[in-house]
Design a protein around this motif. Structure first.
Motif, PDB file in Angstrom:
ATOM      1  N   GLU A 247      11.262 -20.057   6.668  1.00 21.60           N
ATOM      2  CA  GLU A 247      10.089 -20.800   7.144  1.00 21.60           C
ATOM      3  C   GLU A 247      10.406 -22.272   7.401  1.00 21.60           C
ATOM      4  O   GLU A 247       9.947 -23.156   6.668  1.00 21.60           O
ATOM      5  CB  GLU A 247       8.935 -20.642   6.145  1.00 21.60           C
ATOM      6  CG  GLU A 247       8.517 -19.195   5.997  1.00 21.60           C
ATOM      7  CD  GLU A 247       7.147 -19.043   5.356  1.00 21.60           C
ATOM      8  OE1 GLU A 247       6.348 -19.992   5.429  1.00 21.60           O
ATOM      9  OE2 GLU A 247       6.878 -17.961   4.807  1.00 21.60           O
TER      10      GLU A 247
ATOM     11  N   ASP B 238       9.679 -16.154   8.943  1.00 16.28           N
ATOM     12  CA  ASP B 238       8.653 -17.073   9.419  1.00 16.28           C
ATOM     13  C   ASP B 238       7.271 -16.446   9.382  1.00 16.28           C
ATOM     14  O   ASP B 238       7.121 -15.227   9.523  1.00 16.28           O
ATOM     15  CB  ASP B 238       8.972 -17.498  10.855  1.00 16.28           C
ATOM     16  CG  ASP B 238       8.555 -18.934  11.155  1.00 16.28           C
ATOM     17  OD1 ASP B 238       7.672 -19.456  10.447  1.00 16.28           O
ATOM     18  OD2 ASP B 238       9.113 -19.518  12.097  1.00 16.28           O
TER      19      ASP B 238
ATOM     20  N   ALA C  11       7.988 -17.770  16.613  1.00 12.71           N
ATOM     21  CA  ALA C  11       9.184 -16.976  16.327  1.00 12.71           C
ATOM     22  C   ALA C  11       9.466 -15.981  17.441  1.00 12.71           C
ATOM     23  O   ALA C  11      10.622 -15.743  17.813  1.00 12.71           O
ATOM     24  CB  ALA C  11       9.018 -16.249  14.997  1.00 12.71           C
TER      25      ALA C  11
END
Length: 233
Positions: A162, A194, A200
């Motif tokens: 993350e 994520d 993403a």
């Protein structure tokens, strides 16, 4: 480059957060692991990197099972980990933070200088602020310092947890572009965990979705319609 087979892992031997997870990370690609908070994404990275010893299953690096390998030895095998929370030393300069990444070869001055120069070429903003305290940098630049420190060891696979947590949207764009550059310009392999699903999907090559510690969906990030169903239905 990396393959996870039937992985069961957690923080207690009788309680598995991951329950039979399987995934493959291809060389030179960015593989994203997505899902809601608490499904086991960060636990997966920690199990791969040796912070947690799996209760069952395999973690294969270039075909060799590395389960039980100490984390510091994984670094020597070319695996690095970037945690969710920034781990830079804010009272130290940018340059001092970067040089900490060279601890394992601290006597090799030529190699250190070479790696420092490579970092400054990749992140020109850090060259300009190399004598500045790292804590005075923006959140995005602090991430650059952390990534730069990681690159000092010549990793071939980076595990990223993350990377934009707590960052403003504008700074988040910088961080995602940085990851794209590491893949496209530096040729690195990236496994990204994520919660920023839409971002993403824009940068990843392949995506895995976890639900309650199990595989729910996997496929190319370009299959957005199918991915959307998997994530939201």
């Amino acid at each position: 480059m990396l393959e996870v087979r039937d992985l069961y892992a957690g923080y207690y031997r009788d309680l598995n957060i991951l329950q039979g997870v399987n995934l493959t990370v291809e060389k030179g690609k960015m593989t994203a692991v997505l899902g809601a908070n608490g499904v086991g994404k960060s636990t997966l990275l920690k199990a791969v990197y040796g912070f947690i010893k799996p209760n069952q299953g395999q973690v294969l690096l270039d075909g060799t099972d590395v389960v039980g390998t100490p984390t510091h030895r994984l670094i020597n095998l070319g695996v690095s980990y970037i945690p969710q929370q920034t781990g830079i030393f804010k009272e130290m300069s940018v340059e001092e933070n970067l040089m900490l990444g060279a601890w394992t070869f601290q006597r090799d001055k030529v190699r250190i200088q070479l790696k420092m120069e490579e970092n400054y070429e990749l992140f020109p903003a850090l060259r300009e602020k190399r004598k500045q305290r790292a804590g005075l940098l923006s959140g995005g630049q602090q991430r650059m310092v952390e990534v730069g420190r990681t690159l000092m060891t010549d990793p071939k696979l980076i595990l990223v947890d993350e990377p934009t947590a707590g960052l403003a949207k504008l700074l988040s764009r910088e961080v995602y572009q940085m990851l794209v550059d590491l893949r496209d310009r530096a040729g690195l392999t990236i496994m990204l965990v994520d919660q920023e699903i839409r971002q993403a999907l824009k940068i990843a090559d392949h995506v895995y979705v976890l639900e309650l510690g199990r595989n729910k969906f996997e496929g190319p990030a370009s299959e957005f319609t199918d991915m959307e169903k998997a994530l939201w239905v």
